[in-house]
Design an enzyme around this catalytic site. Structure first.
Site, PDB file in Angstrom:
ATOM      1  CE1 TYR A 161      -0.098  14.322  -9.982  1.00 52.85           C
ATOM      2  CE2 TYR A 161       0.705  12.144  -9.430  1.00 52.85           C
ATOM      3  CZ  TYR A 161       0.518  13.469  -9.098  1.00 52.85           C
ATOM      4  OH  TYR A 161       0.934  13.938  -7.881  1.00 52.85           O
ATOM      5  NE  ARG A 210       2.273  10.003   0.458  1.00 49.14           N
ATOM      6  CZ  ARG A 210       2.748  10.084  -0.785  1.00 49.14           C
ATOM      7  NH1 ARG A 210       2.132  10.802  -1.702  1.00 49.14           N
ATOM      8  NH2 ARG A 210       3.823   9.425  -1.132  1.00 49.14           N
ATOM      9  CD  GLU A 244       2.176  12.047  -5.073  1.00 48.38           C
ATOM     10  OE1 GLU A 244       2.289  12.372  -6.281  1.00 48.38           O
ATOM     11  OE2 GLU A 244       3.131  11.667  -4.385  1.00 48.38           O
ATOM     12  CG  HIS A 246       8.342  11.432  -2.113  1.00 51.37           C
ATOM     13  ND1 HIS A 246       6.970  11.534  -1.966  1.00 51.37           N
ATOM     14  CD2 HIS A 246       8.589  11.825  -3.385  1.00 51.37           C
ATOM     15  CE1 HIS A 246       6.432  11.987  -3.094  1.00 51.37           C
ATOM     16  NE2 HIS A 246       7.390  12.178  -3.975  1.00 51.37           N
ATOM     17  CG  ASN A 279       0.893   8.608  -5.410  1.00 54.27           C
ATOM     18  OD1 ASN A 279       0.157   8.503  -4.429  1.00 54.27           O
ATOM     19  ND2 ASN A 279       2.175   8.868  -5.314  1.00 54.27           N
ATOM     20  CD  GLU A 302       4.473   8.539  -7.915  1.00 54.16           C
ATOM     21  OE1 GLU A 302       5.434   8.924  -8.606  1.00 54.16           O
ATOM     22  OE2 GLU A 302       3.349   9.069  -7.977  1.00 54.16           O
TER      23      GLU A 302
END
Ligand code: GBH
Length: 443
Positions: free
Chosen positions: A291, A77, A352, A121, A289, A166
């Site tokens: 985290y 990606r 991600e 992005h 994504n 995002e």
């Protein structure tokens, strides 16, 4: 590890983004992006770092694809720099910009790696920002035209497309708080930038489909929200961070933000007739994504937002960025998406996941055991979600290389591969070898 819980054909990948790795910002006719402008401002990025050189991937992509091949990856990606292809954002096409991505795609395919490009992005052409950026509907239209230009060139070899990275983080950091480009601090007045990004996704999806361009995904930053003192504030945060970007695509409506005293993007004709129909059902895959979870409590007096971020309830381990390490949050997130959207949830890819660590560089290599532990635990958390019935098809590590970490410059390192920025020397870290062995063991 419970690799047996991951379905056959589960894809392993890594992710990067154009401004974070390419460098060569003034080469081959590339136009300026909002990140070129932002990083030129004093005091906004740690150490005054810029993406001017970054990992020099623009010139070293062959070596970097070689590193990917060494991992045994299924997919890569990466993102395309819109101003490399359309220096003014619309209109004139720069063939040398397209040529770069053409060469990259061919190099990937030659190594059996599926190109998984993201069209946006965060590096908006500055010319479009000068007209108002994502606050304006015209930017969504320009984005769709750009998608068409790219698909015309690469669509014969690229069969999956990620429109946006995002949109929540771009809205919040770029337009509401101003800590990322374009550096606007509009707070809730930034909300039109949410709808216009999503509209851009919908219009681009239509252009891609008109060209028979395969699958269309989005990569949404999703976070499980933990109530740290106010259930209403937690709900409001979930609505703004997660549901605002998933609901229109999966169920065809925005969450009711008025319940939290927020005027939603419906306000003032921003959402027009037909927009929600365009967005609804526009995904073939959802990129997630992840985290860490977010703890939320009630806002203070005059906060201007219906929530306030709170500290975690426990002493979780922390990454070098000080983010809490909570792998079970990924299982919770995925099962939560399945519970909320049911049959409307398309197959999911983790687009991600990764962490910044205090890597120890030695003569013999780079020790990043904390990253190995982080990744192993999160892969396991994906396995647990699959075991509980969520259709997760792949996992992409953020990131292949240490790179330009936005407002943190080069101070935070997320790579499986260490980059010595003075020499551009790449050194695979212990996590690289771990990931390679994991992938090989599941073949
Ligand atoms: C992604 O954003 C980006 O897509 C990528 O470009 C970037 O390099 C990568 O992640 C690493 O940052 O305050 O402790 O709760 C991630 C967005 C927003 C996720 C801030 C973590 C806060 C952690 N991040 N969030 S904490």
């Amino acid at each position: 590890m419970h690799p047996a819980r991951l379905p056959a054909g589960f894809e392993w990948g890594v992710s990067t983004a154009s401004y974070q790795i390419e460098g060569a910002v003034r080469e081959d006719g590339r136009g300026a992006s909002v990140w070129d402008t932002f990083t030129a401002r004093p005091g906004v990025v740690r150490n005054g770092d810029t993406g001017d050189m970054a990992c020099d991937h623009y010139h070293r992509y062959r070596e970097d694809v070689g590193l990917m091949a060494g991992l045994g990856l299924d997919a890569y990606r990466f993102s395309l720099s819109w101003p490399r292809i359309l220096p003014e954002g619309r209109g004139r096409v720069e063939p040398r910009g397209l040529d770069f991505y053409d060469r990259l795609v061919d190099e990937l395919l030659a190594h059996g790696i599926t190109p998984t490009p993201t069209l946006f992005h965060w590096d908006l052409p500055q010319a479009l920002e000068d007209e108002g950026g994502w606050l304006r509907r015209e930017t969504a239209e320009a984005f769709a035209a750009y998608a068409g230009v790219v698909a015309d060139r690469l669509g014969d070899r690229v069969q999956r497309w990620i429109t946006l990275n995002e949109p929540f983080v771009h809205l919040a950091f770029g337009y509401a708080f101003g800590v990322h480009a374009p550096g606007r601090a509009l707070m809730l007045d930034a909300l039109p930038a949410a709808h216009h990004q999503l509209l851009g996704h919908g219009l681009a999806a239509r252009e891609l489909r008109a060209r028979g361009a395969g699958e269309v995904w989005i990569a949404n930053n999703c976070t499980p929200v933990r109530d740290a003192g106010s259930p209403v504030a937690a709900e409001a945060y979930d609505a703004l961070h997660n549901r605002m970007f998933n609901d229109p695509l999966l169920v065809g409506s925005y969450p009711d933000l008025s319940a939290y005293g927020v005027t939603g993007p419906e306000w003032g004709g921003i959402v027009r007739e037909g927009d929600l129909e365009l967005l609804h059902g526009s995904l073939d895959g959802l990129g997630v994504n992840y985290y860490n979870p977010t703890w939320v409590t009630a806002p203070g007096e005059g906060a201007g937002l219906p929530f306030e971020l709170a500290e975690p309830d426990k002493d979780y381990p922390r990454t070098a960025f000080d983010w809490p390490v909570v792998p079970e949050g990924l299982t919770e997130l995925l099962t939560g998406l399945q519970a909320r959207y049911g049959d409307a949830l398309p197959p999911v890819w983790i687009t991600e996941n990764g962490c910044s660590c205090d890597d120890v560089v030695r003569a013999g290599g780079v020790d990043d055991q904390a990253r190995v532990d982080y990744l192993a635990a999160h892969v396991d958390a994906v396995g647990e979600a699959v075991a509980r019935g969520v259709d997760v098809r792949g996992y992409f590590v953020w990131s292949l290389l240490d790179n330009f970490e936005w407002a943190e410059g080069y101070a935070q390192r997320f790579g499986l591969v260490h980059v010595d920025y003075a020499t551009q020397r790449r050194t695979p870290k212990a996590s690289y070898h771990w990931y390679r062995d994991l992938i090989a063991s599941l073949r």
